[in-house]
Design an enzyme around this catalytic site. Structure first.
Site, short mmCIF file in Angstrom:
data_model
loop_
_atom_site.label_atom_id
_atom_site.label_comp_id
_atom_site.label_asym_id
_atom_site.label_seq_id
_atom_site.Cartn_x
_atom_site.Cartn_y
_atom_site.Cartn_z
N GLY A 69 37.37 44.73 46.71
CA GLY A 69 36.59 43.59 47.16
C GLY A 69 35.94 42.82 46.03
N THR A 70 35.48 43.52 45.00
CA THR A 70 34.82 42.83 43.88
C THR A 70 35.78 41.90 43.17
OG1 THR A 70 33.12 44.52 43.52
CG2 THR A 70 33.76 43.19 41.62
N ASN A 153 26.00 43.85 53.86
CA ASN A 153 26.23 45.25 53.55
C ASN A 153 24.96 46.10 53.60
OD1 ASN A 153 25.82 43.49 51.18
ND2 ASN A 153 25.72 45.40 50.04
N GLN A 181 32.57 44.24 54.62
CA GLN A 181 31.92 45.08 55.64
C GLN A 181 32.41 44.76 57.04
OE1 GLN A 181 30.08 47.69 55.06
NE2 GLN A 181 29.91 47.39 52.86
N SER A 201 38.25 44.89 51.31
CA SER A 201 38.39 46.08 50.45
C SER A 201 38.94 47.24 51.25
CB SER A 201 37.04 46.45 49.86
OG SER A 201 37.14 47.63 49.06
N HIS A 203 38.74 50.66 50.66
CA HIS A 203 38.06 51.95 50.78
C HIS A 203 36.95 51.95 51.83
CE1 HIS A 203 34.20 51.50 48.41
NE2 HIS A 203 34.82 50.42 48.01
N CYS A 327 26.17 49.32 45.12
CA CYS A 327 26.34 48.60 43.85
C CYS A 327 25.02 48.39 43.13
CB CYS A 327 27.01 47.26 44.11
SG CYS A 327 28.67 47.44 44.78
#
Length: 384
Positions: A69-70, A153, A181, A201, A203, A327
């Site tokens: 995602g980042t 998130n 999310q 993302s 994971h 994060c």
């Protein structure tokens, strides 16, 4: 152990691991290679892209597989803004909300520091909600991109993305949303949402860490951030993570297939858990929107405690959760998301977030609610 930190990560699903296994072992080829192994890998990559496109209701060519995602957020925010500025130098502003994930906020700040962009921040109300009116107030003729997350998130507030995208389009501004999310819990059909770009993302869905995907609508120009051999239609060079793409596609397909059933069941359990915590902990404050929130997130502030102390006591009792965004772990500063909601810094530092996966049970949450009451009482008795 009762694991209530699914917003940080989830375990890899068995079906995902089994789907990935051949591309980690026997069919390990480079999808750019013109031989049997390479062609098998290329077919798997194409099939994964088709599967994700089917869930998102988009064309396979509108998808770029990323490392998560980042990277997807960075590519969307920087790539779209820089491409639009290259076509029209007057486009030198980007819009984000006050509650964005650091991947979006720091991408915008990068544009500010190194490319002369101005960052306009849309405020949120006390529940973390961005309204179309608030967004319209900051849009300018010079705005190159608006990026507002689908679901927060930390507090779980769900934004009216379709309405926000429509407001941006009234001003001719493309709209990106971080859906990291939201994926697995909320509709992701890109046409219905009216978005131009969306990040996901793996994971958070039961795929391994290190895989993600970015949707960018066909005619939206984007400048690549990683240069090299021109893979991913020139948007993201580097040998593709075939196994990761297969895992990402498998996890996304599985999560969306039973989404409505999961959403109702988990939302009901979440509501019962919230009620139990508010009843069992004097002074507890629910953060985020009371109803427009992810089924999987319940977040609180416990005045008179330290959030970190409560976390340690909960873990001692077998309940694993977090104080907010993974994060931001290790930071002593209060959460910018919570302070943006108008929560005082000293109260924000008492925050604890509980986030569930689809396998959570009523027994888990009943036990967790009891543990929360005991943990907060113990921490308060010790003076925080």
């Amino acid at each position: 152990m009762i694991f209530l930190d699914a917003a940080a990560t989830t375990p890899v699903r068995r079906e995902v691991l089994e789907a990935m296994w051949p591309y980690l072992t026997s069919d390990f080829g480079n999808p750019s290679s013109h031989h049997t192994l390479g062609e098998a890998a290329a077919r798997a990559l194409a099939a994964a892209r088709d599967s994700v496109a089917a869930v998102l209701g988009c064309r396979p060519g509108e998808l770029t597989f990323t490392s998560g995602g980042t990277e997807a957020d960075n590519l969307a925010v920087k790539g779209i803004a820089l491409a639009r500025q290259a076509a029209n130098p007057k486009l030198d502003r980007v819009v984000i909300s006050a509650v964005e994930h650091p991947a979006v906020e720091e991408s915008a700040r990068y544009l500010e520091r190194f490319h002369g962009f101005k960052v306009d921040v849309v405020p949120v109300d006390g529940t973390g909600l961005v309204t179309p009116t608030a967004l319209r107030a900051v849009l300018r003729p010079e705005t190159a991109l608006a990026s507002i997350m689908y679901a927060n998130n930390e507090v779980g507030t769900v934004q009216p993305v379709a309405e926000l995208a429509a407001a941006a389009h009234e001003h001719g501004v493309p709209f990106h949303t971080d859906a990291v999310q939201a994926a697995g819990w909320l509709p992701l059909e890109t046409g219905s949402l009216g978005i131009d770009a969306m990040s996901i993302s793996g994971h958070k869905l039961g795929a391994p860490k290190g895989c993600g995907v970015l949707f960018v609508r066909g005619r939206t120009r984007i400048e690549p951030l990683i240069h090299g051999g021109g893979q991913e239609r020139g948007r993201r060079s580097g040998t593709e993570n075939v196994a990761g793409a297969v895992g990402m596609a498998t996890a996304l397909t599985l999560s969306q297939a039973v989404q409505e059933q999961q959403r109702r069941r988990v939302a009901a359990l979440r509501n019962t858990f919230i009620d139990a915590v508010l009843a069992g902990v004097p002074g507890a404050v629910l953060t985020g929107h009371p109803s427009r929130r992810l089924p999987s997130v319940a977040s609180f502030c416990f005045p008179g405690t330290s959030g970190e102390s409560v976390l340690l006591e909960l873990e001692r009792q077998g309940v694993v959760c977090s104080s907010g965004s993974a994060c931001a772990a290790g930071s002593d500063a209060p959460s910018p998301v919570l302070t943006a909601l108008g929560i005082e810094p000293e109260v924000a530092q008492t925050a604890v977030r509980f986030s569930f996966d689809a396998a959570v049970t009523e027994e888990d949450l009943n036990a967790a609610a009891g543990a929360v009451s005991h943990a907060v009482e113990s921490v308060r008795a010790l003076g925080g």
